[in-house]
Design an enzyme around this catalytic site. Structure first.
Site, short mmCIF file in Angstrom:
data_model
loop_
_atom_site.label_atom_id
_atom_site.label_comp_id
_atom_site.label_asym_id
_atom_site.label_seq_id
_atom_site.Cartn_x
_atom_site.Cartn_y
_atom_site.Cartn_z
N ASP A 130 0.81 -1.16 -0.25
CA ASP A 130 0.07 0.02 -0.09
C ASP A 130 0.98 1.15 -0.05
O ASP A 130 1.99 1.55 1.05
CB ASP A 130 -0.93 0.12 1.17
CG ASP A 130 -2.26 0.93 0.86
OD1 ASP A 130 -2.27 1.29 -0.02
OD2 ASP A 130 -2.73 1.18 2.02
N HIS A 137 -4.27 13.81 0.96
CA HIS A 137 -4.79 13.00 2.04
C HIS A 137 -3.40 12.90 3.08
O HIS A 137 -3.68 13.21 4.39
CB HIS A 137 -4.80 11.41 1.85
CG HIS A 137 -4.85 10.53 2.98
ND1 HIS A 137 -5.97 10.48 3.74
CD2 HIS A 137 -4.08 9.72 3.32
CE1 HIS A 137 -5.89 9.58 4.80
NE2 HIS A 137 -4.38 9.04 4.36
N GLU A 202 -10.73 3.77 3.63
CA GLU A 202 -10.01 4.71 2.97
C GLU A 202 -10.16 4.48 1.43
O GLU A 202 -10.00 3.31 0.76
CB GLU A 202 -8.51 4.30 3.21
CG GLU A 202 -8.02 4.84 4.54
CD GLU A 202 -6.49 4.77 4.64
OE1 GLU A 202 -5.74 3.85 4.08
OE2 GLU A 202 -5.84 5.41 5.75
N GLU A 204 -9.07 4.35 -2.08
CA GLU A 204 -7.91 3.92 -3.08
C GLU A 204 -8.24 3.38 -4.32
O GLU A 204 -9.33 2.75 -4.35
CB GLU A 204 -6.75 3.29 -2.17
CG GLU A 204 -6.80 3.48 -0.71
CD GLU A 204 -5.48 2.98 -0.01
OE1 GLU A 204 -4.64 2.47 -0.78
OE2 GLU A 204 -5.40 3.16 1.24
N ASP A 236 -9.02 0.35 1.91
CA ASP A 236 -8.05 0.02 2.98
C ASP A 236 -8.92 0.22 4.32
O ASP A 236 -8.42 1.30 4.95
CB ASP A 236 -6.87 0.85 2.75
CG ASP A 236 -5.73 0.44 3.83
OD1 ASP A 236 -5.99 -0.51 4.33
OD2 ASP A 236 -5.08 1.37 3.85
N ARG A 240 -8.45 3.30 13.38
CA ARG A 240 -7.50 4.46 13.73
C ARG A 240 -7.14 4.26 14.83
O ARG A 240 -5.64 4.86 15.29
CB ARG A 240 -8.29 5.46 13.54
CG ARG A 240 -8.80 5.99 12.06
CD ARG A 240 -7.75 6.20 10.91
NE ARG A 240 -8.18 6.50 9.81
CZ ARG A 240 -7.41 6.10 8.46
NH1 ARG A 240 -6.26 5.79 8.41
NH2 ARG A 240 -7.96 6.51 7.38
N GLN A 243 -4.29 1.70 15.46
CA GLN A 243 -3.16 2.30 14.41
C GLN A 243 -2.32 3.35 15.12
O GLN A 243 -1.00 3.22 15.18
CB GLN A 243 -3.67 2.77 13.07
CG GLN A 243 -2.83 3.32 12.13
CD GLN A 243 -3.66 3.94 10.86
OE1 GLN A 243 -4.58 4.39 10.84
NE2 GLN A 243 -2.65 4.48 10.04
N LYS A 256 -4.48 -2.29 10.25
CA LYS A 256 -5.03 -2.12 8.79
C LYS A 256 -5.11 -3.80 8.32
O LYS A 256 -5.93 -3.76 7.27
CB LYS A 256 -3.66 -1.69 7.90
CG LYS A 256 -3.24 -0.38 8.15
CD LYS A 256 -4.27 0.49 7.33
CE LYS A 256 -3.60 2.13 7.22
NZ LYS A 256 -4.50 3.02 6.53
N THR A 260 -9.20 -6.01 3.70
CA THR A 260 -9.12 -5.15 2.61
C THR A 260 -10.01 -5.49 1.46
O THR A 260 -9.93 -6.66 1.14
CB THR A 260 -7.52 -4.78 2.05
OG1 THR A 260 -6.60 -4.68 3.23
CG2 THR A 260 -7.50 -3.98 0.75
N GLU A 377 -10.39 12.42 8.06
CA GLU A 377 -10.33 13.86 7.14
C GLU A 377 -11.81 14.40 7.24
O GLU A 377 -11.95 15.72 7.68
CB GLU A 377 -9.82 13.65 5.70
CG GLU A 377 -8.41 13.21 5.67
CD GLU A 377 -8.20 12.76 4.19
OE1 GLU A 377 -8.25 11.53 3.86
OE2 GLU A 377 -7.45 13.54 3.39
MN MN Z 1 -4.10 3.17 3.01
#
Ligand code: MN
Length: 434
Positions: A130, A137, A202, A204, A236, A240, A243, A256, A260, A377
């Site tokens: 990744d 971002h 996320e 992506e 993804d 949080r 993490q 993570k 996925t 975000e």
């Molecule tokens: Mn990611």
């Protein structure tokens, strides 16, 4: 490399393909299906149907390179087909386009209704990496921690990435379970073990590696695009809180790798040819990429202009038939490094890639508020709740919430194509062990 397969006037005898938001005849993405009572095999999406490539292989309709390509693409995983390269891929695309075009003989025996087939991951993913190439971002997240200096000094020199987990990649539609983990709350001096309280998505893009390279033999930037077999959407999922506590000093791990989600269809570089674009210009004062990351052709046409969307539905919204709430709409042009630069960088030290390896681009966010690719975000670090049409609010995801990612190429003079949904519902955590 625009050819007759891209003609906007081209229609199919598969009626649902004409005007289809994702899969008109100009797209022809590859995937793996399992028709009821049958084995897994490769397939191509066309409207609301799929072409069964095992049936096409056995039909006697193809010959030469197209037949050889179809034999590879009919397998239960597409690794060999992806590894075979562009000539093989194009031969099958051209043959399929002719076979499915309006005016060609109707061959309903080659088709299944897409909804009647189970779908599987299109390839065995040996390795998953990744990247972190969504510059807005990276700046937005950096700003939460370092308001004056959001991007680390290496960001504009190196395509930043970490090695992810291939075993937990799942196809669109499979639910994702809220993970348990070690969480360090603020104001206490020891962590607790329990369900993630800050579960995020996320937005992506995924990049499928085609032909690989031998260990010790880097892929040069000028040849790197030849190693890319196609694209998909990638969510993804990110815990949080887990993490934030675990990531130093070695980076993402259990926050993570619990799952996925990817969209199941591989949209080829050929289908995306009309949507190629120059790399977004670097800001004044940004460094020139080092020579091993720089290629003039890649700079001029190595990026993609695709519209990217994230949507949310809740249990209450689905019960009340309220349409999915759009969380963001952005563009794949907001990626700092091209896919070719990612391949060149990944192999620059001699690291080998294999057919069916998967890259994530990193979360893609716009500069503006309407195109942010994660709840971290959108909620400004969990401080500003988002309001939904039901009156419900969210900073991070609740059990039962569903995230849907979409991508479309739209350009004047060409048929619009899409990637199909990348979606998953969040299910409750396991009960914490004592
Ligand atoms: Mn990611």
């Amino acid at each position: 490399m625009i050819d007759g397969t891209h003609a906007p006037t081209l229609k199919s005898w598969v009626a649902s393909a004409n005007g289809h938001p994702d899969f008109p005849i100009q797209n022809l993405p590859f995937g793996v299906i399992q028709p009821r009572g049958e084995t897994r095999r490769g397939a191509v999406a066309i409207g609301d149907s799929v072409v069964d490539l095992a049936r096409l292989r056995d039909s006697g309709l193809l010959s030469g390179t197209a037949q050889a390509a179809c034999s590879l693409a009919a397998q239960p995983t597409l690794n060999d087909f992806l590894g075979a390269g562009a000539t093989i891929r194009r031969a099958l695309r051209v043959a399929l386009s002719a076979l499915l075009a309006e005016g060609a003989p109707l061959r309903p025996g080659l088709l299944h209704e897409a909804a009647a087939c189970r779908r599987h991951l299109p390839a065995r993913v040996g390795d998953y990496t990744d990247f972190y190439a969504g510059i807005n971002h990276a700046a937005n997240v950096g700003r939460l921690f370092r308001p004056d200096n959001p991007l680390m000094p290496n960001y504009k020199w190196i395509p930043i990435a970490y090695h992810g987990r291939a075993s937990s990649i799942r196809i669109s539609g499979e639910p994702v379970r809220r993970p348990l983990g070690q969480i360090m709350a603020s104001g206490v001096d020891s962590p607790a073990f329990g369900p993630c309280q800050r579960l995020d998505y996320e937005l992506e893009m995924g990049i499928w590696i085609g032909a690989g390279n031998e260990l010790g033999e880097p892929v040069r930037i000028g040849a790197a695009a030849d190693h890319i077999a196609g694209y998909c959407l990638l969510n993804d999922w990110s815990a949080r809180d887990i993490q934030a506590w675990e990531y130093q000093p070695l980076g993402p791990f259990l926050g993570k790798n619990f799952q996925t989600t990817i969209s199941g269809w591989i949209v080829t570089p050929e289908a995306l040819a009309p949507f190629r674009t120059g790399q977004a210009s670097r800001a004044a004062g940004d460094p020139q990429p080092l020579p091993y990351l720089y290629d003039e052709t890649d700079r001029k046409s190595g990026a993609l202009a695709l519209e990217l969307e994230a949507l949310l539905t809740t249990v209450e919204m689905r019960a009340k038939n309220i349409p999915a709430h759009r969380l963001s709409i952005g563009s794949s042009r907001d990626i700092y490094w091209t896919p070719a630069q990612m391949v060149a960088h990944h192999t620059a030290n001699g690291c080998n890639l294999n057919p069916g390896d998967l890259f994530g681009t990193g979360t893609i966010s716009s500069r503006t508020r309407d195109g942010l690719g994660s709840l971290l975000e959108i909620s400004n670090g969990g401080k500003e709740p988002l309001k939904l049409p039901t009156g419900e609010t969210r900073t991070f995801l609740f059990d039962g919430d569903e995230i849907i990612l979409r991508a479309h190429g739209r350009r004047e003079g060409f048929a619009s194509i899409g990637f199909g949904d990348c979606r998953a519902v969040l299910t409750p955590a396991l009960e914490s062990p004592v």
